[in-house]
Each structure stands twice: as C-alpha cells, then as structure tokens.
Design an enzyme around this catalytic site. Structure first.
Site, PDB file in Angstrom:
ATOM      1  N   ASP A 139       1.781  -5.916  -3.101  1.00 44.25           N
ATOM      2  CA  ASP A 139       1.182  -4.650  -3.525  1.00 44.25           C
ATOM      3  C   ASP A 139       1.636  -3.510  -2.614  1.00 44.25           C
ATOM      4  OD1 ASP A 139      -0.233  -6.073  -5.410  1.00 44.25           O
ATOM      5  OD2 ASP A 139      -2.112  -6.079  -4.271  1.00 44.25           O
ATOM      6  N   VAL A 140       1.601  -2.304  -3.148  1.00 46.49           N
ATOM      7  CA  VAL A 140       1.925  -1.111  -2.353  1.00 46.49           C
ATOM      8  C   VAL A 140       1.070  -1.057  -1.092  1.00 46.49           C
ATOM      9  CG1 VAL A 140       1.857   1.411  -2.324  1.00 46.49           C
ATOM     10  CG2 VAL A 140       2.710   0.223  -4.346  1.00 46.49           C
TER      11      VAL A 140
END
Length: 311
Positions: A139-140
């Site tokens: 994930d970012v």
C-alpha cells in the site's frame, strides 16, 4: 482530461455512474471509479460512489486530477528508496511511505516503477505497461521490502511464486490493545466494503484471507505484533486486525484512535513489511532480506517503550 459537466439523458438512466462516465467521456471504467473514490465526481453537487445509479436529468460534474507521466518522480524519492538486495534478475527495494507500487488512475504521486526507471534501472516489460516488473505490491501508506523483476524470466518465475504463495511475507504492526490469544490465525474472507468503495471489510462472500500473528511486545494501550500473510489481499492486515477491534495504530481509515496517533506522532498506519523471503527466480536458492523500521515508526515505538504516552 479537463473538467466537464453534463446532464444524464434517458439512454443512460439506470446505469452506474462509473459506466456512464466511461461511455460519455471515453474514459476507462477503472479511471472513472478512481475519480469517484477521490471525490472528483459530483452528482447533483454532491460526491458520489462509483456504484450509484443515475436517473435522467441528473447533473454530473467531473474534475479529474492531473496524472503524472509514468516515469515522472521527484528526485528525493529516488534517493529515499534504498536497495536491500539485487542481482541481474531482481531488485528488492526499501519502499518509503507515500510511494505507490505503480501508476494507476487517480494517483498523481511517486511510484516504485517511476523511481527505478528514473534511477536508470532496466526492469521487466512483462504485464501491463504501467506495472512493469511488479510482481506484488505494498500500500502507499505501508513501507518496507518489495521485490521487482528486472528480467522477463524473473517476472515469470516470481509472478508464479507469489500466485502459489511460496514467498514468506513478514510484517510488523503496532495494533491497539492486546490481541487474545497472543499467537493466532485470523481466517476471515475479505471483500470491498459495501458502503465505501475505497475500503475493504470482512464479508461472508469475500475472498479467502488468512493472517498469522504473534505478539512481540505488549505496551498496554498498544502491542507490537509480527504478522505472516498466507494470502495477500488488499489491506488484509489492516482489515483483519480492525475486525478484531485491534486496528493498526494511526490507521483512522479502519477505526484507529486519532488521539493515540497524535500522541505517537503518526500520520499513517504503523505497518511495515519487515522481512521478505522468496526463491531466486533462476537458481531457486532462497533469498531473504530485512527492512529496518523507518524513523516515524521507530519514534512511535520509543514513546511506547519509554512509557511516555500522554493523551
């Protein structure tokens, strides 16, 4: 694509808004969905979910975000993304928070693909053009170890390995409260949240999702756990621990206490891909690397260990 406004006609009535945007504006369905999730689409003046069905006479306003060139990346992210291991076939990067794995509709920030290319790396061209070399993702808002394929043979082998769940993916997470039991398995299917397209949730008709964990350190209001993923669903760790009422500290998307996050100086979830093991794509020899905690996560742990938590 520039901003635009249109009125829904009779021929579009009853269709989902993402489908309408795709047909009216010539966008892809995934791009339209990303615009809705990012608040860039208004239906009669209000933000709307991608699954909302429109009626004739509705007014739709769209102001899509500007998208970066897939190779565009700020210089500081190239420098921040350390290399943990590499050879002619693969590179394991130490992904910083705030960097996406690859370009996607609606994302205008830096990417792993862009950073590697900007740094002069040649990576596999297999797969979709925007996902060159990407065999798994973080994930970012999650930092840590991530492997990227340099060659076509490595891409094929690593993609197969991840599909067969051969790699060992070990994360560390600081979760609220104290999980009971101290070592266990969370076996609960995950699917898209019925009320929020950009979130996920434990659902009976979701995809099988299995998370193994054990407690490393308990601090009272929060606990450091080691997590091993048997499956790799989007937001899996965050969703599973939230379902147990032990969300990752700082993860307000999944119910974390904002006061605890502020006391720990967290602006994102305390979740880190600490260790990654996988068979070498050519020789089959086991490769294992570790990523140290970034400064923000280490600082939060220091506060917990010092017992200096005040809020």
């Amino acid at each position: 694509m520039s901003a635009s406004t249109f009125t829904v006609g009779a021929e579009e009535a009853g269709r989902r808004i993402d489908a309408v945007l795709a047909s009216v504006l010539g966008a892809t369905r995934s791009a339209a969905a990303a615009w809705c999730a990012g608040g860039h689409v208004l239906l009669n003046g209000a933000p709307v979910a991608k699954s909302r069905k429109v009626v004739a006479g509705d007014t739709v306003s769209v102001d899509p975000p500007e998208e970066n060139d897939p190779l565009e990346v700020r210089a500081e992210y190239v420098e921040a993304m350390g290399i943990l291991a590499e050879d002619d076939d693969y590179v394991v990067i130490d992904k910083p928070v705030g960097v996406a794995a690859h370009p996607s509709p609606g994302w205008v920030g830096p990417t792993v693909v862009g950073a590697l290319m900007a740094a002069g790396y040649q990576i596999s061209t297999s797969g979709a053009p925007e996902r060159q070399g990407i065999v798994h993702r973080l994930d970012v808002g999650t930092s840590g170890a991530m492997v990227v394929a340099k060659t076509e043979r490595a891409y094929t082998a690593l993609k197969r390995a991840f599909k067969e769940r051969t790699p060992a993916k070990t994360y560390h997470a600081l979760v609220q409260g104290l999980p009971d039991p101290l070592r266990g398995t969370i076996d609960a299917p995950i699917g898209r949240h019925p009320g929020h397209d950009w979130k996920f949730a434990v659902l009976e008709d979701g995809r099988d999702s299995v998370t193994h964990y054990q407690v490393l350190e308990a601090f009272g209001r929060a606990t450091l756990v080691e997590v091993q993923l048997e499956t790799g669903r989007t937001h899996q760790i965050r969703v599973h621990f939230s379902a147990l009422r032990h969300p990752c500290a700082g993860d307000q998307t999944y119910g974390a206490d904002p006061k605890l996050a502020a006391a720990l100086g967290l602006t994102r979830q305390w979740l880190h891909a600490h260790r990654l093991g996988f068979p070498h794509p050519v020789t089959g020899e086991w490769v294992q690397v570790e990523s140290a905690y970034p400064q923000d996560l280490e600082h939060a742990l220091e506060i917990m260990r010092d017992g200096d938590l005040r809020y």
